[in-house]
Each structure stands twice: as structure tokens, then as C-alpha cells.
Design a protein around this motif. Structure first.
Motif, PDB file in Angstrom:
ATOM      1  N   GLN A 264      -5.421   0.292  -9.578  1.00 39.43           N
ATOM      2  CA  GLN A 264      -6.330  -0.571  -8.833  1.00 39.43           C
ATOM      3  C   GLN A 264      -5.647  -1.824  -8.300  1.00 39.43           C
ATOM      4  O   GLN A 264      -5.821  -2.203  -7.139  1.00 39.43           O
ATOM      5  CB  GLN A 264      -7.512  -0.956  -9.718  1.00 39.43           C
ATOM      6  N   LYS A 265      -4.843  -2.473  -9.131  1.00 40.03           N
ATOM      7  CA  LYS A 265      -4.205  -3.717  -8.715  1.00 40.03           C
ATOM      8  C   LYS A 265      -3.268  -3.483  -7.540  1.00 40.03           C
ATOM      9  O   LYS A 265      -3.290  -4.222  -6.541  1.00 40.03           O
ATOM     10  CB  LYS A 265      -3.437  -4.320  -9.897  1.00 40.03           C
ATOM     11  N   ARG A 266      -2.429  -2.447  -7.643  1.00 37.92           N
ATOM     12  CA  ARG A 266      -1.505  -2.120  -6.556  1.00 37.92           C
ATOM     13  C   ARG A 266      -2.260  -1.710  -5.294  1.00 37.92           C
ATOM     14  O   ARG A 266      -1.866  -2.028  -4.182  1.00 37.92           O
ATOM     15  CB  ARG A 266      -0.578  -0.982  -6.995  1.00 37.92           C
ATOM     16  N   VAL A 268      -5.342  -2.620  -4.274  1.00 36.04           N
ATOM     17  CA  VAL A 268      -5.916  -3.793  -3.614  1.00 36.04           C
ATOM     18  C   VAL A 268      -4.827  -4.627  -2.947  1.00 36.04           C
ATOM     19  O   VAL A 268      -4.980  -5.112  -1.816  1.00 36.04           O
ATOM     20  CB  VAL A 268      -6.718  -4.638  -4.628  1.00 36.04           C
ATOM     21  N   GLU A 269      -3.693  -4.775  -3.632  1.00 36.37           N
ATOM     22  CA  GLU A 269      -2.578  -5.532  -3.064  1.00 36.37           C
ATOM     23  C   GLU A 269      -2.056  -4.875  -1.792  1.00 36.37           C
ATOM     24  O   GLU A 269      -1.794  -5.539  -0.791  1.00 36.37           O
ATOM     25  CB  GLU A 269      -1.455  -5.643  -4.099  1.00 36.37           C
TER      26      GLU A 269
END
Length: 278
Positions: A264-266, A268-269
Motif C-alpha cells: 500500500q505505501k509503495r 500510494v507513493e
């Protein structure tokens, strides 16, 4: 707690986001609920998310025993990974060339990429099916993978991302004696993992959930992908046993949910950084 801690605008924003999340999660909540119900609970006139009788063990046992669930998941993983790997191998150099190299056909290639985004698989399904039938390629991993190896969406996504990479970084690599292939492998790709992760989520979700193309080219259950196997499960085995059907659907969708939460973090980034490119 003071009123300033939660101003009205923030409360309204959180309420709208919570409502939107509930709407998007409603089908999954319904699947989880139905997977634990007996047949009599599903077809009752009252709507209740909490099962009156807990049938999770029975329904998941049926889902795992009535179809080869392990084979379905294995086929889905193989097809999605093959498609993703080939798409990235092709899209990254193409996007790099369009973003950082100067040549006469750059504008024409950009036009072709934009036009390619407008062509759905449905428009090319019939000629592709005839071609695979002529070469005996139906009922194979080749038929499931080959039509999707070139992703114009992937080229466009990476193109937008690569435009933000400083030209000085590439010039420095060339001064160090790197060839263009080395620049892609040692400079571009290490800096493009957010975009690659974002594209991977889009690609895996699209092809894991794809029913249209496998339904056309696959008739042998040994090569069935998860959605196609779910269709076999519903039509041939389960009948009206919707509890077992929802349990099978949960098993098939769980890998996607887990993969998205992990990335998820990657994701969104990558989407944020790509969306800011000019």
C-alpha cells in the motif's frame, strides 16, 4: 477534548470518507457474512449480517474440496507473474527511450501509445482467438499471457515517472561509460520502484480478476484461472449452494487484499509521484 481538535470541516471530511469506505467494503462484508451462513439463513426474508448458525467450517471445506482450489490459485499466480514480468521488461525501456532519448519518431510513438489506451481487449478478442486456434495455442499459459505482454498503460505510467528523473543523473552515468542498457538497469530501475509497484498492483488485479479472456481461450480445467474456476464451481458443482460459493470467492480474493495491504505505501507513493509529472 476541545472543539478546535476536530473542526467541522474535518468531521465532514472523515464522515464522507467513512461512508465511501463502507460503500466499497459492502460487497466484501456481504461475502464474509454469506460464507458463514447455512442455506436456510441465506434465503430468509430478513437481512442479517450475523449468521444464525455458523457454517464457516462446512462452507470452506466444500469450497476446498469441490474444485481444485490449489490449482486455480497456482494458475493465477503463474499467469499474473509472467504477464507482469514481461510487461515491465518491455515497458521500462520503451518509456525510458521516449522520456530521455531524442529521436524523430518520439512524437509519433506517443500518439500511438495514447491511441493504444483506447483499444479494449474486446475489440481484438476475435482475431486473437482465431490466431491462437490456427497455431494450436488454445488451452495453454501462452494463450493466457501473450495478448497482454505489451502494456501501453505501463509505458504511459513509466513515461510520466521517468520524466521527473534528472537528466544530469543520466549524463553522469554516460560519462562513467555506461551504455543505455546499463543506465536502465543500474540507474532507472532502482529509482522507479514506486512506479513499478503501482503498476504491479494495477496489472495483477486486472489479470487476476479477468474472466473474459480465459473464458474464451480455456476449456481445460487444468489451465483455469481463479475467476474461471469460480465459474466452474458455481455452474457445475455448487448449484445453489451460495455459502460455499462465497467461501470460494473469499479464498480467491484474499491474495489480492493481502498483496495490496503489503504494497500500500509503495502504491500510494508511486501514484502520487507519477501524477505530479508534467
Amino acid at each position: 477534548m476541545s472543539a478546535n481538535t476536530f473542526p467541522l470541516a474535518r468531521i465532514v471530511r472523515l464522515s464522507i470518507l467513512s461512508l465511501g469506505a463502507l460503500v466499497f467494503l459492502a460487497p466484501y462484508i456481504f461475502m464474509v457474512s454469506t460464507a458463514g451462513k447455512a442455506q436456510s439463513d441465506i434465503f430468509t426474508s430478513s437481512l442479517s449480517l450475523v449468521p444464525q448458525q455458523w457454517f464457516y467450517v462446512q462452507n470452506f471445506t466444500k469450497a476446498l474440496s469441490r474444485v481444485s482450489m490449489g490449482n486455480l490459485l497456482f494458475n493465477g499466480v503463474i499467469v499474473c507473474l509472467l504477464i507482469l514480468a514481461i510487461q515491465v521488461i518491455i515497458a521500462v525501456p520503451c518509456a525510458y527511450a521516449m522520456a530521455k532519448l531524442k529521436f524523430r519518431a518520439a512524437r509519433a510513438m506517443m500518439v500511438l501509445v495514447m491511441l493504444g489506451l483506447l483499444v479494449p481487449i474486446h475489440a481484438t478478442a476475435l482475431p486473437l482467438y482465431v490466431a491462437f486456434d490456427k497455431v494450436g495455442g488454445l488451452n495453454s499459459y501462452f494463450a493466457l499471457v501473450a495478448p497482454f505482454t505489451i502494456s501501453v498503460f505501463g509505458i504511459f505510467l513509466f513515461l510520466q515517472f521517468f520524466r521527473s528523473i534528472p537528466d544530469d543523473l543520466i549524463h553522469a552515468a554516460r560519462l562513467d561509460g555506461m551504455m543505455e542498457v546499463g543506465i536502465i538497469a543500474r540507474v532507472i530501475v532502482p529509482n522507479a520502484w514506486p512506479a513499478i509497484t503501482a503498476f504491479a498492483i494495477f496489472s495483477v488485479v486486472a489479470h487476476w480478476n479477468d474472466l473474459y479472456w480465459p473464458l474464451i481461450v480455456i476449456s481445460n480445467p487444468a489451465y483455469a484461472t481463479p475467476p474461471l474456476g469460480l465459474l466452474y464451481f458455481r455452474a457445475a458443482e455448487a448449484g445453489d449452494d451460495y455459502g460455499a460459493l462465497m467461501a470460494a470467492a473469499l479464498i480467491i480474493t484474499f491474495p489480492l487484499v493481502a498483496a495490496f495491504l503489503l504494497a500500500q505505501k509503495r502504491f500510494v507513493e508511486g501514484i502520487t509521484m507519477t501524477g505530479l509529472k508534467g
